[in-house]
Scaffold this active site. Structure first.
Site, mmCIF file in Angstrom:
data_model
loop_
_atom_site.group_PDB
_atom_site.id
_atom_site.type_symbol
_atom_site.label_atom_id
_atom_site.label_comp_id
_atom_site.label_asym_id
_atom_site.label_seq_id
_atom_site.Cartn_x
_atom_site.Cartn_y
_atom_site.Cartn_z
ATOM 1 N N LYS A 40 0.961 -1.179 -0.079
ATOM 2 C CA LYS A 40 -0.089 -0.035 0.072
ATOM 3 C C LYS A 40 1.108 1.314 0.038
ATOM 4 O O LYS A 40 2.028 1.337 0.704
ATOM 5 C CB LYS A 40 -1.007 -0.077 1.311
ATOM 6 C CG LYS A 40 -1.859 1.139 1.311
ATOM 7 C CD LYS A 40 -2.760 0.751 2.939
ATOM 8 C CE LYS A 40 -4.027 1.779 2.570
ATOM 9 N NZ LYS A 40 -4.577 1.838 3.977
ATOM 10 N N SER A 74 -9.648 1.600 2.955
ATOM 11 C CA SER A 74 -8.967 2.275 1.815
ATOM 12 C C SER A 74 -7.701 1.503 1.380
ATOM 13 O O SER A 74 -6.929 2.097 0.126
ATOM 14 C CB SER A 74 -8.038 3.465 2.836
ATOM 15 O OG SER A 74 -7.224 2.818 3.663
ATOM 16 N N SER A 83 -9.646 -0.758 7.311
ATOM 17 C CA SER A 83 -9.049 -0.787 5.828
ATOM 18 C C SER A 83 -8.368 -1.809 5.237
ATOM 19 O O SER A 83 -7.915 -1.856 3.891
ATOM 20 C CB SER A 83 -8.118 0.620 5.744
ATOM 21 O OG SER A 83 -9.026 1.971 5.490
HETATM 22 N N1 GLN Z 1 -13.250 4.211 6.280
HETATM 23 C C1 GLN Z 1 -12.480 4.573 7.527
HETATM 24 C C2 GLN Z 1 -12.085 5.713 7.464
HETATM 25 O O1 GLN Z 1 -12.269 6.589 6.333
HETATM 26 C C3 GLN Z 1 -11.240 3.645 7.912
HETATM 27 C C4 GLN Z 1 -10.175 3.863 7.024
HETATM 28 C C5 GLN Z 1 -8.819 3.286 7.558
HETATM 29 O O2 GLN Z 1 -9.229 2.018 8.071
HETATM 30 N N2 GLN Z 1 -7.769 3.492 7.097
HETATM 31 O O3 GLN Z 1 -11.506 6.675 8.122
#
Ligand code: GLN
Length: 485
Positions: A79, A154, A178
């Site tokens: 990532k 994400s 994420s």
């Molecule tokens: N959807 C959540 C956010 O937007 C989690 C994102 C993540 O785990 N990085 O913060």
């Protein structure tokens, strides 16, 4: 099966027996990326030259017979939130365009030391803020099972790359789901380790009290092997914990007899897609058949998790993202004085969602609102953690769906951020409590999109979580399915 469909442990055996060379494997995967990534968009950067060099080095070591490391010669994707020496790292943000880190993050370094071959950096929501990878500052990623749908986020690029056979394993980060949510949406395995299990050194910070790096793989065995390589204390990250790291592969016994599983009734509340509920209940019945003891439990305050999370995560983000001022990394806007240079660089560099979080976070931290929002959210966090810990005192694990739905359509939620936030309802309490949780494939909906089962464990007890996931996997065949691309 062709090489891009095989698991890490299967490939390890072939590399070790010299049936396959690391160079041949890397070449096949770089070709696969070239052939398929136009349709998927999983990668932000592909580093063929460097990867081939890694592969040649792996072959040299394999030739000496020194092939104990399971990751030796295994092509991986990272990532783009993870710092990679000599390979651009943007966090999918325009504000980091052109930034090339001078060092590897600890998890990255450990993978390299284990002999992994780096294929490239994967797309994500900008600074990991989002649940669909549509917030990337560069391009969207599509779900390999159906390109009209999102891969989740994400870590959507990592999940799509694993599912599409564009890498063998990947790393993601999980702040509020994420790793698990995109794993669930793409039909792969994803683990968020206990907070402190894996070093955050060299991980671009989103919400530092929640962020955790973890593996995204094709099956649970692979997940255990990647976790083994990256877990453990790191003097460079004071929040990494100096606790012994068990042998995770040894935990995969296939035996779950007598393990106590709690099924939280609040996680099966209204809003769950019927096929998701059905698949999760069937999976729980499967674990029961294997000898686990299942009881219904309650996490009574889970309804407050989304609100608390989006206050805390935004607060931490607003502070962490203050460093992007156009001075130290990425592009700098032209302006008359220092303040307007900061303002213009940030206005041009950040996308909508990131700006929204910075504004929210600055607001909840400001004098006069701090007690009402930030402090309150921290108190709610403590209560949610206590609820989880109380259940885990009587149970070895908590099992539930990973997400309320399967992958939604591209553009379906982009105009309704609140709806997007609410889709995190089943994953974020785990981060607020710092617990480990795994998502494993447990079926498909009527449209052919994957469904994920979530297994939540006690602090630092990834072994039990993996053991349950493995036993489930042994009893089913969901993890063997591959999308057609
Ligand atoms: N959807 C959540 C956010 O937007 C989690 C994102 C993540 O785990 N990085 O913060």
């Amino acid at each position: 099966m062709t090489v891009h469909e095989l698991t890490l442990h299967e490939l390890h055996d072939r590399l070790r027996s010299r049936e396959l060379s690391a160079v041949g494997l890397a070449e096949a995967l770089f070709d696969r990326i070239e052939a398929t990534d136009g349709a998927i968009g999983a990668y932000l950067a592909v580093c063929r030259e460097q990867g081939m060099e890694d592969a040649r080095r792996a072959d040299a070591q394999l030739a000496t017979g020194d092939a104990d490391s399971k990751l030796l010669g295994i092509p991986v994707a990272l990532k783009d939130v993870l710092l990679t020496e000599g390979v651009p790292t943007t966090c999918a943000s325009k504000i980091l365009k052109g930034f090339t880190p001078p060092y590897d993050g600890t998890a990255v370094r450990r993978l390299r030391e284990a002999g992994a071959v780096l294929l490239g950096k994967t797309n994500m929501d900008e600074f990991a803020m989002g649940s669909s990878t549509e917030n990337s500052g560069y391009s969207i990623t599509r779900n390999p099972w159906n390109p009209d749908h999102v891969p989740g986020g994400s870590s959507g690029g990592s999940a799509a790359a694993v599912a599409a056979g564009q890498c063998v394993a990947a790393l993601g980060t999980d702040t509020g789901g994420s790793i698990r949510q995109p794993a669930s949406f793409c039909g792969i395995v994803g683990l968020k380790p206990t907070y402190g299990r894996v070093s955050r050194y060299g991980v671009v910070a989103y919400a530092s009290s929640l962020d955790q790096v973890g593996p995204m793989t094709r099956d649970v065995t692979d997940c255990a092997l990647v976790l083994q390589a990256i877990a453990g204390h790191d003097a460079a990250d004071s929040t990494s914990v100096d606790a012994p790291v068990p042998d995770y592969a040894a935990a995969l016994t296939g035996d779950v007899k007598g393990l106590h599983i709690g099924v939280p009734k609040e996680y099966f509340a209204a809003g769950l897609q019927p096929e998701v509920e059905r698949a999760a209940r069937q999976a729980i019945a499967e674990l029961e058949k294997a000898g686990a003891v299942v009881t219904e439990v309650s996490l009574p305050r889970n309804d407050y998790a989304v609100a608390a999370y989006y206050v805390i995560a935004a607060a931490e983000a607003s502070s962490n993202l203050a460093r992007y001022d156009g001075m130290r990394y990425g592009p700098r806007a032209e302006a008359e004085d220092l303040t307007s240079t900061y303002m213009k660089s940030r206005a041009q560099g950040f996308g909508h969602e990131v700006k929204r979080r910075i504004m929210l976070g600055t607001y909840v931290l400001s004098a006069g609102y701090y007690d009402a929002y930030y402090l309150k959210a921290q108190k709610v966090r403590t209560l949610l953690k206590q609820d989880m810990e109380a259940v885990l005192e009587d149970c070895d694990a908590i099992v539930a769906p990973t997400c309320p739905t399967t992958a939604f359509k591209v553009d379906e939620m982009t105009h309704d951020p609140l709806q997007m936030y609410l889709s995190d309802i089943l994953t974020i309490s785990v981060n607020l409590a710092g617990l480990p949780a795994l998502s494993v494939p447990c079926g498909f909906d009527d449209a052919g999109l994957p469904i994920g089962l979530q297994i939540i464990g006690k602090h630092f007890d990834e072994a039990t979580v993996l053991r349950l996931g493995y036993a489930y996997e042994q009893a089913t065949e969901w993890h063997t399915r591959r999308p057609e691309i």
